[in-house]
Write a protein that holds these residues in place. Structure first.
Motif, PDB file in Angstrom:
ATOM      1  N   ARG A  24       5.732   1.396   2.706  1.00  0.00           N
ATOM      2  CA  ARG A  24       5.300   0.132   3.395  1.00  0.00           C
ATOM      3  C   ARG A  24       4.016  -0.111   3.811  1.00  0.00           C
ATOM      4  O   ARG A  24       3.441   0.840   4.107  1.00  0.00           O
ATOM      5  N   ARG A  25       3.311  -1.325   3.556  1.00  0.00           N
ATOM      6  CA  ARG A  25       2.148  -1.549   3.997  1.00  0.00           C
ATOM      7  C   ARG A  25       2.060  -2.642   4.832  1.00  0.00           C
ATOM      8  O   ARG A  25       2.881  -3.157   5.370  1.00  0.00           O
ATOM      9  N   LEU A  40      -7.828  -2.657   1.595  1.00  0.00           N
ATOM     10  CA  LEU A  40      -6.982  -2.155   2.596  1.00  0.00           C
ATOM     11  C   LEU A  40      -7.772  -0.727   3.143  1.00  0.00           C
ATOM     12  O   LEU A  40      -7.187  -0.328   4.009  1.00  0.00           O
ATOM     13  N   VAL A  48       1.256  -9.390   5.192  1.00  0.00           N
ATOM     14  CA  VAL A  48       0.386 -10.319   4.765  1.00  0.00           C
ATOM     15  C   VAL A  48       0.825 -11.734   5.166  1.00  0.00           C
ATOM     16  O   VAL A  48       2.090 -12.228   4.735  1.00  0.00           O
ATOM     17  N   LEU A  67       2.031  -8.537  -4.391  1.00  0.00           N
ATOM     18  CA  LEU A  67       2.016  -8.079  -3.132  1.00  0.00           C
ATOM     19  C   LEU A  67       3.045  -7.090  -2.397  1.00  0.00           C
ATOM     20  O   LEU A  67       3.000  -6.165  -1.992  1.00  0.00           O
ATOM     21  N   PRO A  95       9.072  -6.407   1.288  1.00  0.00           N
ATOM     22  CA  PRO A  95       8.274  -5.513   0.209  1.00  0.00           C
ATOM     23  C   PRO A  95       9.620  -5.122  -0.729  1.00  0.00           C
ATOM     24  O   PRO A  95      10.797  -4.862  -0.264  1.00  0.00           O
ATOM     25  N   ASP A 101       0.230   3.045   4.963  1.00  0.00           N
ATOM     26  CA  ASP A 101      -0.391   2.381   3.945  1.00  0.00           C
ATOM     27  C   ASP A 101      -0.889   3.810   3.156  1.00  0.00           C
ATOM     28  O   ASP A 101      -1.900   4.366   3.473  1.00  0.00           O
ATOM     29  N   HIS A 105       3.825  -4.747   0.423  1.00  0.00           N
ATOM     30  CA  HIS A 105       3.403  -5.583   1.699  1.00  0.00           C
ATOM     31  C   HIS A 105       4.588  -6.662   1.835  1.00  0.00           C
ATOM     32  O   HIS A 105       5.018  -7.138   1.061  1.00  0.00           O
TER      33      HIS A 105
END
Length: 384
Positions: free
Chosen positions: A101-102, A323, A105, A125, A95, A338, A130
């Motif tokens: 931070r998410r 999300l 993926v 992304l 990321p 998230d 992500h």
């Protein structure tokens, strides 16, 4: 000349919801096969190329051009082994720095593409926070295997890649899976495998232009690229090539997978009725998903092949809605951190992020999947 097909082969060529096969139809198909002769051999050859041609993607110019750019962005390349020993190529893009931070993926490309085809999607992304793991399908790019299996074996590779990400400390479950075309078939088929786990690791899925099954995909491709080829000749040939590879059309069927899935799925495709898109098939899958959240985003004016790349910016607002559902469903750190600004029930470019299960919806819920008398749902139409 090949032997005429058996009644069982004729039955296998039909859709699950088609009426039973009549004896006259069996005789008709057998007559077609007898008359086909060299045409049937061409059909088998086409089917074999469909399974084996993707090895050419290792020479892709996009792959060569994007690889150093991704490495300059901090990406790392490698290969891991699938459960059956086939090497699977991947590219991990961390990321962006300075953004919250998410969820991780895992992304799969389409037929005759490579992971680098979707480099811009991965950068987008990663810029949102992500960590992204781009994966080459079997027999594509850096991955091995004698042929592509259109999700039959690739669905098991998803777990191998999640295990790798956890082992390397790149991200932890729950994750969001993304796939385009054959990659979308892979991630949707994997949902059924993931449901078997005591603790499923996928929290949501973005399916970009998936086909309902390989059978339907072949018929669509014929109608788009070669409408003058007799469908029955082509289908019988492809069926034989698939059977020789140890596969079957039924193993690629997605309708029951989608019908039984409760986790959120975001579908996207080109316009329905356009022979250059899979819009009709994607809409059918979307309508079959009556359990849990789902949304269908139609991208106007694009062909099937642009849905996973050029059209991705138009899908981002709905990605945020997906999300939001993921955050609602899980309490894991990867989701809790998230910071998506989309809240449950919010309007996202005219699409309502409705998180309520089907049992909590309007009592007059209709077969077309829209609550009667609900103007918001009626105007949105594709969001449930």
């Amino acid at each position: 000349m090949s032997e005429p097909p058996s009644p069982a082969e004729v039955v296998a060529d039909r859709e699950p919801d088609e009426p039973p096969v009549a004896a006259e139809e069996v005789r008709s198909v057998q007559r077609i096969r007898k008359r086909a002769g060299f045409g049937h051999m061409i059909g088998v050859w086409v089917g074999r190329q469909m399974l084996r041609l993707p090895w050419l993607t290792r020479f892709s110019l996009t792959r060569k051009r994007q690889r150093p750019r991704l490495q300059n962005d901090g990406a790392s390349y490698g290969r891991t082994l699938a459960a059956d020993g086939v090497p699977i190529g991947y590219c991990y893009l961390p990321p962006a720095a300075g953004v919250p931070r998410r969820a991780g993926v895992v992304h799969f490309h389409g037929w005759m593409e490579t992971k680098e085809t979707h480099a811009d999607v991965a950068r987008t992304l990663a810029g949102l926070g992500h960590p992204v793991l781009l994966v080459d399908l079997r027999h594509h790019g850096d991955s091995g295997g004698p042929f592509v299996t259109f999700g039959v074996k690739e669905r098991h590779d998803v777990d191998v890649l999640i295990d790798l990400a956890v082992e390397r400390g790149w991200f932890d479950p729950p994750v969001v899976t993304v796939g385009f075309s054959t990659g979308a078939v892979t991630v949707l088929a994997h949902l059924a495998e993931d449901r078997k786990r005591a603790e499923p690791r996928v929290a949501g899925c973005l399916a970009l232009a998936p086909m309902i099954s390989l059978r339907r995909g072949v018929r669509w491709f014929r109608g788009m690229a070669a409408p003058r080829i007799a469908e029955r000749w082509l289908m019988l040939g492809v069926m034989e090539a698939v059977r020789r590879a140890g596969l079957s059309f039924d193993e690629t069927e997605l309708r029951d997978v989608v019908r039984d899935e409760e986790r959120p799925i975001l579908f996207a495709a080109g316009e329905k009725g356009d022979r250059y898109t899979l819009g009709d098939q994607v809409e059918e899958l979307h309508r079959l998903k009556t359990r849990g959240w789902t949304s269908l985003h139609t991208v106007p004016g694009v062909t099937h092949f642009a849905v996973g790349t050029a059209a991705f910016p138009a899908i981002l607002p709905l990605w945020e809605a997906l999300l939001a559902v993921v955050r609602q469903r899980c309490d894991e750190p990867a989701c809790a951190d998230d910071p998506s600004a989309i809240e449950p029930g919010a309007e996202v470019e005219g699409v309502r992020a409705d998180l309520h299960p089907i049992a909590d919806r309007h009592p007059d819920y209709q077969p077309d999947r829209r609550p009667a008398g609900d103007e918001t749902a009626a105007s949105v139409g594709d969001e449930r």
